[in-house]
Design a protein around this motif. Structure first.
Motif, PDB file in Angstrom:
ATOM      1  N   THR A 201      31.308 -25.490   8.389  1.00  0.00           N
ATOM      2  CA  THR A 201      31.850 -26.150   9.747  1.00  0.00           C
ATOM      3  C   THR A 201      33.398 -25.922   9.657  1.00  0.00           C
ATOM      4  N   ALA A 202      33.980 -25.855   8.559  1.00  0.00           N
ATOM      5  CA  ALA A 202      35.339 -25.288   8.562  1.00  0.00           C
ATOM      6  C   ALA A 202      35.655 -23.801   9.146  1.00  0.00           C
ATOM      7  N   LEU A 203      34.511 -23.270   8.792  1.00  0.00           N
ATOM      8  CA  LEU A 203      34.769 -21.847   9.182  1.00  0.00           C
ATOM      9  C   LEU A 203      34.788 -21.849  10.605  1.00  0.00           C
ATOM     10  N   GLU A 204      33.717 -22.504  11.371  1.00  0.00           N
ATOM     11  CA  GLU A 204      33.645 -22.355  12.539  1.00  0.00           C
ATOM     12  C   GLU A 204      34.680 -22.903  13.476  1.00  0.00           C
ATOM     13  N   ALA A 205      35.377 -24.025  12.772  1.00  0.00           N
ATOM     14  CA  ALA A 205      36.607 -24.527  13.188  1.00  0.00           C
ATOM     15  C   ALA A 205      37.768 -23.683  13.358  1.00  0.00           C
ATOM     16  N   LEU A 206      37.931 -22.809  12.211  1.00  0.00           N
ATOM     17  CA  LEU A 206      39.047 -21.706  12.197  1.00  0.00           C
ATOM     18  C   LEU A 206      38.714 -20.550  13.043  1.00  0.00           C
ATOM     19  N   ILE A 207      37.397 -20.270  13.252  1.00  0.00           N
ATOM     20  CA  ILE A 207      36.906 -19.127  14.354  1.00  0.00           C
ATOM     21  C   ILE A 207      37.277 -19.590  15.590  1.00  0.00           C
ATOM     22  N   ARG A 208      37.062 -20.784  15.752  1.00  0.00           N
ATOM     23  CA  ARG A 208      37.513 -21.107  17.186  1.00  0.00           C
ATOM     24  C   ARG A 208      38.883 -21.242  17.551  1.00  0.00           C
ATOM     25  N   PHE A 209      39.805 -21.721  16.445  1.00  0.00           N
ATOM     26  CA  PHE A 209      40.843 -21.771  16.628  1.00  0.00           C
ATOM     27  C   PHE A 209      41.434 -20.281  16.964  1.00  0.00           C
ATOM     28  N   SER A 210      40.996 -19.276  16.230  1.00  0.00           N
ATOM     29  CA  SER A 210      41.429 -17.831  16.205  1.00  0.00           C
ATOM     30  C   SER A 210      41.019 -17.375  17.625  1.00  0.00           C
ATOM     31  N   ASP A 211      39.800 -17.668  18.152  1.00  0.00           N
ATOM     32  CA  ASP A 211      39.510 -17.182  19.300  1.00  0.00           C
ATOM     33  C   ASP A 211      40.508 -17.686  20.547  1.00  0.00           C
ATOM     34  N   GLU A 212      40.755 -19.009  20.382  1.00  0.00           N
ATOM     35  CA  GLU A 212      41.881 -19.646  21.409  1.00  0.00           C
ATOM     36  C   GLU A 212      43.044 -19.173  21.197  1.00  0.00           C
ATOM     37  N   GLU A 213      43.683 -18.666  20.254  1.00  0.00           N
ATOM     38  CA  GLU A 213      44.929 -17.849  19.833  1.00  0.00           C
ATOM     39  C   GLU A 213      44.833 -16.917  20.804  1.00  0.00           C
TER      40      GLU A 213
END
Length: 310
Positions: free
Chosen positions: A101-113
């Motif tokens: 779950t944390a991994l998905e949240a951070l990957i989404r963060f990266s994609d949005e950046e």
């Protein structure tokens, strides 16, 4: 790799994922929507551009200052989001074999950046189509990112939290109605804020996780690094203030004497220090997080550094 097997703050990471899905936007369909910038518009609201500091300028010249600052705004965010994305990808390694779950949240963060970087490149180019030739932003995002990432994780995450929070302050200033502010730039603030709100939460979670893993000496070195990063940001702002003041003098259509040129450069620097340092440092939540992690002596050192940039 430090494998994390215990789920940390699962509900907050999941809420960020849900919010990311709910507010997700597209650069062309949602933000730009076939619009263009116009020379008759301001790009930044007066409170953010600190336009009252440009005391010698006419209204049309103040509008030009707002437009120059708008282009620099796009470039500065394109710059800082380069290092932020790299750091988030680095942190995500801790979850590869653990909390998905944390991994998905951070990957989404990266994609949005990455999307935000693309947005600000578009905005820079679109403003370039409107303003006279000669604008310069010579600071290399990769070089800056490399220098920032060479500092301690504690310092990098604290700087990132400061940045994520001041985007919220900038959005709040942008929604104060001003008919002269570009509707397109107003939407840049809006859509950027929608995703950065989740990023601020994730950055704080990762900062808390990291802070809990280090000793007092490591945290003290982190404070030193954070102070150094503030100084590095200010050096960038000083460089760009000089460039933007010179550009203004070259394209404003009249003679600008040495004294006025110095005053204009000082006003640019004051505005940029507000936008990229003080508006985050004065955010109540940033102060709450920072004071919860450092000693009074460390807080005094940080405060003295920030106060020196008034």
């Amino acid at each position: 790799m430090n494998v994390v097997t215990e789920i940390t703050h699962p509900n907050r990471y999941q809420r960020c994922i849900s919010a990311s899905k709910r507010v997700r936007w597209d650069i062309d369909e949602d933000v730009i929507r076939n619009r263009r910038f116009a020379r008759e518009e301001k790009f930044l609201p007066d409170g953010l551009s600190m336009i009252d500091e440009f005391k010698s300028l006419s209204n049309s010249e103040k509008r030009l200052v707002s437009q120059i600052q708008g282009r620099t705004y796009a470039n500065v965010f394109g710059l800082v989001e380069r290092y932020i994305n790299a750091k988030i990808l680095e942190l995500s390694q801790d979850y590869w074999l653990g909390d998905q779950t944390a991994l998905e949240a951070l990957i989404r963060f990266s994609d949005e950046e990455l999307k935000h970087q693309a947005l600000f490149r578009r905005i820079d180019a679109m403003i370039g189509d409107v303003l006279p030739k000669g604008y310069r932003f010579d600071i290399d995002p990769d070089e800056v990112a490399g220098a920032v990432l060479g500092k301690s994780t504690w310092a990098v995450l604290m700087l990132t939290l400061d940045i994520e929070l001041f985007t919220q302050a900038h959005y709040r200033q942008s929604i104060d109605f001003d008919a002269e502010v570009s509707p397109l730039f107003r939407d840049v603030f809006l859509y950027h804020w929608k995703e950065e709100s989740q990023h601020a939460i994730l950055d704080e979670l990762e900062l808390q996780r990291h802070d809990a893993s280090i000793c007092a000496d490591e945290r003290d070195r982190g404070v030193d690094d954070f102070i150094a990063l503030i100084g590095a940001v200010d050096a960038i702002l000083q460089t760009q203030s000089a460039c933007d003041a010179a550009y203004f003098a070259n394209v404003c259509g009249r003679m600008v004497d040495r004294g006025e040129a110095a005053a204009i450069e000082a006003a640019f620097l004051k505005a940029y220090r507000w936008q990229y340092i003080h508006s985050g440092a004065q955010h109540p939540h940033f102060g709450e997080v920072l004071t919860g992690m450092v000693t009074e002596v460390q807080m005094s050192r940080i405060g003295d550094m920030i106060a020196s940039l008034a």
